[in-house]
Write an enzyme that holds these catalytic residues in place. Structure first.
Site, PDB file in Angstrom:
ATOM      1  CD  GLU A   1      -5.422 -17.993   3.165  1.00  0.00           C
ATOM      2  OE1 GLU A   1      -5.725 -16.771   3.203  1.00  0.00           O
ATOM      3  OE2 GLU A   1      -6.084 -18.877   3.715  1.00  0.00           O
TER       4      GLU A   1
ATOM      5  CD  GLU B   1      -3.858 -16.132   7.923  1.00  0.00           C
ATOM      6  OE1 GLU B   1      -2.855 -16.738   8.345  1.00  0.00           O
ATOM      7  OE2 GLU B   1      -4.078 -15.952   6.722  1.00  0.00           O
TER       8      GLU B   1
HETATM    9  C1  3H9 Z   1      -5.196 -12.630   6.571  1.00  0.00           C
HETATM   10  O1  3H9 Z   1      -4.506 -12.532   5.607  1.00  0.00           O
HETATM   11  C2  3H9 Z   1      -6.475 -13.387   6.643  1.00  0.00           C
HETATM   12  C3  3H9 Z   1      -6.740 -14.246   5.450  1.00  0.00           C
HETATM   13  O2  3H9 Z   1      -6.351 -15.592   5.633  1.00  0.00           O
HETATM   14  C4  3H9 Z   1      -8.227 -14.217   5.227  1.00  0.00           C
HETATM   15  C5  3H9 Z   1      -8.634 -14.313   3.827  1.00  0.00           C
HETATM   16  C6  3H9 Z   1     -10.110 -14.317   3.620  1.00  0.00           C
HETATM   17  N1  3H9 Z   1      -3.651  -4.804   6.372  1.00  0.00           N
HETATM   18  O3  3H9 Z   1       4.447  -3.502   9.597  1.00  0.00           O
HETATM   19  P1  3H9 Z   1       4.791  -2.271   8.833  1.00  0.00           P
HETATM   20  C7  3H9 Z   1       0.084  -1.432   7.358  1.00  0.00           C
HETATM   21  S1  3H9 Z   1      -4.861 -11.844   8.014  1.00  0.00           S
HETATM   22  C8  3H9 Z   1      -3.712  -3.488   6.502  1.00  0.00           C
HETATM   23  O4  3H9 Z   1       5.402  -1.142   9.561  1.00  0.00           O
HETATM   24  P2  3H9 Z   1       6.995  -3.473   7.378  1.00  0.00           P
HETATM   25  C9  3H9 Z   1       0.531  -1.046   8.738  1.00  0.00           C
HETATM   26  O5  3H9 Z   1      -0.579  -0.771   9.570  1.00  0.00           O
HETATM   27  C10 3H9 Z   1      -3.469 -10.832   7.669  1.00  0.00           C
HETATM   28  N2  3H9 Z   1      -2.644  -2.714   6.789  1.00  0.00           N
HETATM   29  O6  3H9 Z   1       5.682  -2.610   7.525  1.00  0.00           O
HETATM   30  C11 3H9 Z   1       1.375   0.170   8.448  1.00  0.00           C
HETATM   31  O7  3H9 Z   1       0.482   1.256   8.191  1.00  0.00           O
HETATM   32  P3  3H9 Z   1       0.794   2.720   8.727  1.00  0.00           P
HETATM   33  C12 3H9 Z   1      -2.261 -11.588   7.838  1.00  0.00           C
HETATM   34  C13 3H9 Z   1      -1.481  -3.333   6.959  1.00  0.00           C
HETATM   35  O8  3H9 Z   1       7.561  -3.143   6.064  1.00  0.00           O
HETATM   36  C14 3H9 Z   1       2.042  -0.169   7.128  1.00  0.00           C
HETATM   37  O9  3H9 Z   1       1.211  -1.187   6.547  1.00  0.00           O
HETATM   38  N3  3H9 Z   1      -1.146 -10.701   7.589  1.00  0.00           N
HETATM   39  C15 3H9 Z   1      -1.348  -4.715   6.843  1.00  0.00           C
HETATM   40  O10 3H9 Z   1       7.834  -3.381   8.613  1.00  0.00           O
HETATM   41  C16 3H9 Z   1       3.445  -0.692   7.239  1.00  0.00           C
HETATM   42  O11 3H9 Z   1       3.463  -1.791   8.131  1.00  0.00           O
HETATM   43  C17 3H9 Z   1      -0.419 -10.219   8.602  1.00  0.00           C
HETATM   44  O12 3H9 Z   1      -0.713 -10.424   9.745  1.00  0.00           O
HETATM   45  C18 3H9 Z   1      -2.495  -5.467   6.527  1.00  0.00           C
HETATM   46  N4  3H9 Z   1      -2.446  -6.811   6.389  1.00  0.00           N
HETATM   47  O13 3H9 Z   1       6.468  -4.984   7.341  1.00  0.00           O
HETATM   48  C19 3H9 Z   1       0.798  -9.460   8.168  1.00  0.00           C
HETATM   49  N5  3H9 Z   1      -0.055  -5.053   7.067  1.00  0.00           N
HETATM   50  O14 3H9 Z   1       2.089   3.104   8.083  1.00  0.00           O
HETATM   51  C20 3H9 Z   1       0.906  -8.182   8.872  1.00  0.00           C
HETATM   52  C21 3H9 Z   1       0.605  -3.904   7.305  1.00  0.00           C
HETATM   53  O15 3H9 Z   1      -0.400   3.492   8.318  1.00  0.00           O
HETATM   54  N6  3H9 Z   1       1.924  -7.319   8.333  1.00  0.00           N
HETATM   55  N7  3H9 Z   1      -0.252  -2.855   7.233  1.00  0.00           N
HETATM   56  O16 3H9 Z   1       0.915   2.562  10.207  1.00  0.00           O
HETATM   57  C22 3H9 Z   1       3.254  -7.496   8.509  1.00  0.00           C
HETATM   58  O17 3H9 Z   1       3.699  -8.461   9.096  1.00  0.00           O
HETATM   59  C23 3H9 Z   1       4.163  -6.425   7.999  1.00  0.00           C
HETATM   60  O18 3H9 Z   1       3.387  -5.276   7.763  1.00  0.00           O
HETATM   61  C24 3H9 Z   1       4.936  -6.728   6.697  1.00  0.00           C
HETATM   62  C25 3H9 Z   1       5.702  -5.456   6.273  1.00  0.00           C
HETATM   63  C26 3H9 Z   1       5.952  -7.849   6.968  1.00  0.00           C
HETATM   64  C27 3H9 Z   1       4.008  -7.155   5.582  1.00  0.00           C
END
Ligand code: 3H9
Length: 661
Positions: free
Chosen positions: A113, A133
């Protein structure tokens, strides 16, 4: 030489002036999430750029491997903090100076976004972009549903947002989401592009007209997305918001999007899906494996090329491994090769790979009938007939063939892997890798820690499963491991319900309404009834006679009704269609009568509650026995292996939260 002046806007956002361009870097490990601090820093940086004469343009980029991984999901359950992301995004889009996104890695959710509000987007060839999302039970909350369709059209935006599908940089470029792809870090190119843009009119995504589209194509995309939503609120809301993007002003669309985002964010479905998100991250942390490095695996051996073996081989080929498949004889090997090639053909048909991809995969594959070929394998998975004698004999042989540091994994569903390990000279190199059928599709792999499994071996099993794109869940040894143990309890309770008075079709309908893709009896018929029958016969001699035992399934098997493969099971399948069969109704009535049970009406609420409670009780037993590490691991197994609806959070979550069906 340009001047380099570091400026800090918040803990996580800083900038430096490079040749008249303010390069803003978001540094909020681990994934540069859009936390309150990040939002306030980014807003301050954009405002600064607007008033700072020395800055003619702006570049926004992320430190480390990620651009921005989305909103900070940990903040979702807490009171909101200003500034909200829509305010930041609005400031970027309205900025009087060009703002270029240098997308150095994943740009997901809020990350995309932010990028969409920039005036130009340049991405690294390794970046992925998406609005995932809906997987968290919400819709994008900072303009995603209104800006993406202005770039890619409504039909494509519906498809991407309602499924939460991310795309690689190449696809993003061809769709028009980004303007340029570069090899490596895009920051330098973005600075040059930003300087060029300073003398040109700005292209603001929110001001673009929607591309002209055939309304029928939009209807088809929407229908497809809705048919896949099955009880989930977020995809339907996403479709509604995207469809209306062309009908009203940007401001009206954004206001509706924001209200919908806030409403969904506090819903039960979103809470359950956040539980699943964090459960997946927790599952990756396995006690006892801290600091343990997995061994290098380049070549995977697969013994057996039936449905399971060929699926495992295809998964391994897709992940880039060299694969050696071994069958009992040349004829079986030929059939195995055909099965694998057939699965690759299907992948071409569905557009997942192209002809060159198929050819390249087949070059990495060898299929034969000589076990000695497995001397070259780093890890061997056996997927032969589930019989202890067959498997122990095979492992004895493999033990002598493979290198001393090679790993041997069994794909058994019900047998004791410790007994299989005992047949070898190095039981420490044995673990279970329990795939689910069809293995090239199903995401779950139970990684079984046997009594003597070496930590490095376990870590390697997990690492390989992850590289296959699977979700590995570690469990201990017991009959059926986590999934099939719970499934047995589920089956038992479903049969109790039938005896009590519920019809299989009522039970299936109740569970399908709850969100399961298929009810239990439809699943039994699909999987086949004979394996469970054989187990019941094995257990008959030792069964506690005081325990309730339902004989209906035995009667059906005695009649040769083994499920879909015989055209008849709990249902009949004329023309392949699931149909209630009076013959089964008669068997059920006779069994109830024989036990003197007066059937009663069972409500769908009772059906769902009892089946969920049975699963949770078995889950508690698995935790008490130390088979499962945490309750959330059990939820992941049941969601990813048995079709439990993810938006309900899993049986353990439902029990803990005291949720009612
Ligand atoms: C959104 O954006 C809503 C908006 O539209 C609204 C706006 C108003 N937040 O997956 P990993 C942590 S909704 C907090 O193993 P990778 C995860 O818990 C969001 N923490 O890494 C872990 O912590 P820990 C939409 C997060 O390198 C650590 O980071 N976004 C978040 O394999 C490592 O994670 C998603 O749904 C977060 N957003 O992959 C994306 N993301 O080590 C979700 C991760 O303490 N994330 N953590 O357990 C992903 O797909 C993957 O994390 C990413 C990296 C590809 C980014």
């Amino acid at each position: 030489m340009g001047e380099v002046t570091p400026i800090r806007f918040s803990e996580t956002v800083s900038a430096r002036l490079e040749n008249g361009v303010l390069v803003v870097t978001i540094d909020n490990p681990p994934v540069n999430a859009a936390s309150a601090d990040m939002r306030s820093g980014l807003l301050a940086a954009i405002r600064h750029a607007g008033t700072e004469d020395a800055a003619r343009a702006v570049v926004v980029t992320g430190a480390g491997k990620t651009f921005v991984g989305g909103a900070d999901i940990k903040e979702f359950g807490q009171p909101g903090t200003e500034p909200i992301l829509p305010e930041v995004v609005d400031a970027i889009e309205k900025c009087s100076k060009p703002v270029v996104a240098a997308i150095n890695g994943p740009a997901l959710g809020s990350g995309l976004e932010i990028a969409l509000a920039c005036h130009r987007r340049i991405a690294s060839d390794t970046a992925t972009l998406g609005l995932p999302e809906v997987k968290l039970g919400i819709v994008p909350g900072a303009g995603g549903t209104q800006r993406l369709p202005r770039l890619v059209g409504v039909a494509k935006a519906v498809e991407l947002i309602a499924a939460g599908r991310s795309v690689a940089a190449g696809e993003a470029l061809s769709l028009g989401i980004i303007d340029q792809v570069v090899a490596g870090n895009p920051a330098a190119g973005a600075v040059a592009a930003a300087r060029d843009l300073a003398s040109q009119p700005l292209r603001r995504t929110g001001e673009l007209a929607l591309p002209a589209e055939d309304p029928q194509v939009i209807d088809e995309a929407a229908d497809k997305a809705l048919s896949r939503a099955r009880g989930r609120a977020a995809p339907a809301e996403a479709v509604r918001l995207v469809r209306r993007a062309g009908e009203r002003s940007l401001a009206e669309g954004l206001a509706d999007e924001r209200a919908t985002f806030l409403r969904l964010r506090d819903s039960d479905q979103a809470k359950a899906l956040r539980h699943v998100f964090f459960a997946e991250r927790a599952a990756a942390k396995v006690p006892g494996l801290e600091g343990v490095e997995p061994r290098m695996v380049q070549t995977i051996g697969v013994v057996g090329s039936g449905l399971m073996g060929s699926g495992i081989a295809v998964s391994a080929l897709n992940a880039g491994y060299r694969v050696i498949v071994v069958e009992q004889n040349a004829e079986a090997a030929e059939k195995g090769f055909d099965r694998i090639a057939g699965l690759l053909d299907r992948a071409i048909k569905s557009g997942r790979i192209d002809a060159a991809g198929r050819a390249e995969r087949l070059q990495r594959l060898s299929v034969g009938s000589d076990l000695e070929a497995l001397a070259a394998a780093d890890l061997v998975v056996e997927a032969v007939f589930d019989d202890l004698d067959v498997k122990t004999k095979l492992f004895e042989k493999l033990d002598k063939i493979v290198r001393p540091d090679a790993i041997l994994a069994t794909n058994t569903s019900y047998l004791d892997p410790d007994a299989i390990a005992a047949a070898t000279s190095r039981p420490e190199r044995i673990c279970g890798l329990h795939f689910f059928s069809p293995a090239q599709v199903m995401r779950l792999v139970e990684v079984v820690r046997c009594a003597k499994t070496n930590p490095e071996v376990l870590a390697t099993g997990i690492a390989v499963a992850r590289r296959l794109g699977k979700l590995p869940i570690v469990c201990g040894v017991c009959e059926g491991f986590i999934g099939n143990r719970i499934f047995s309890a589920y089956r038992r309770e479903a049969e109790f319900l039938v005896e009590d008075g519920a019809w299989p079709q009522e039970i299936d309908a109740a569970m399908e309404d709850y969100g399961f893709a298929m009810g239990p009896f439809a699943v039994f018929d699909l999987a086949g009834l004979e394996i469970a029958w054989a187990r019941r016969k094995r257990q008959a001699a030792t069964r506690d006679p005081s325990q309730r035992y339902v004989e209906i399934a035995d009667r059906l098997c005695e009649m040769g009704r083994f499920g879909q493969k015989t055209g008849r099971g709990w249902y009949a399948y004329p023309d392949g269609k699931r149909t209630v069969d009076p013959e089964v109704t008669a068997v059920i009535e006779a069994c109830r009568k024989a036990k003197g049970i007066a059937p009663r009406q069972v409500s769908s609420g009772e059906i769902v509650s009892r089946l969920l409670a049975a699963m949770a009780a078995e889950g508690d037993a698995l935790l008490a026995e130390g088979i499962a590490e945490r309750a959330s691991d059990i939820d992941l197994v049941i969601i990813n292996g048995y079709g439990f609806p993810a938006h309900r959070g899993g049986p353990m979550y439902v029990a803990k939260e005291g949720l009612r069906p």
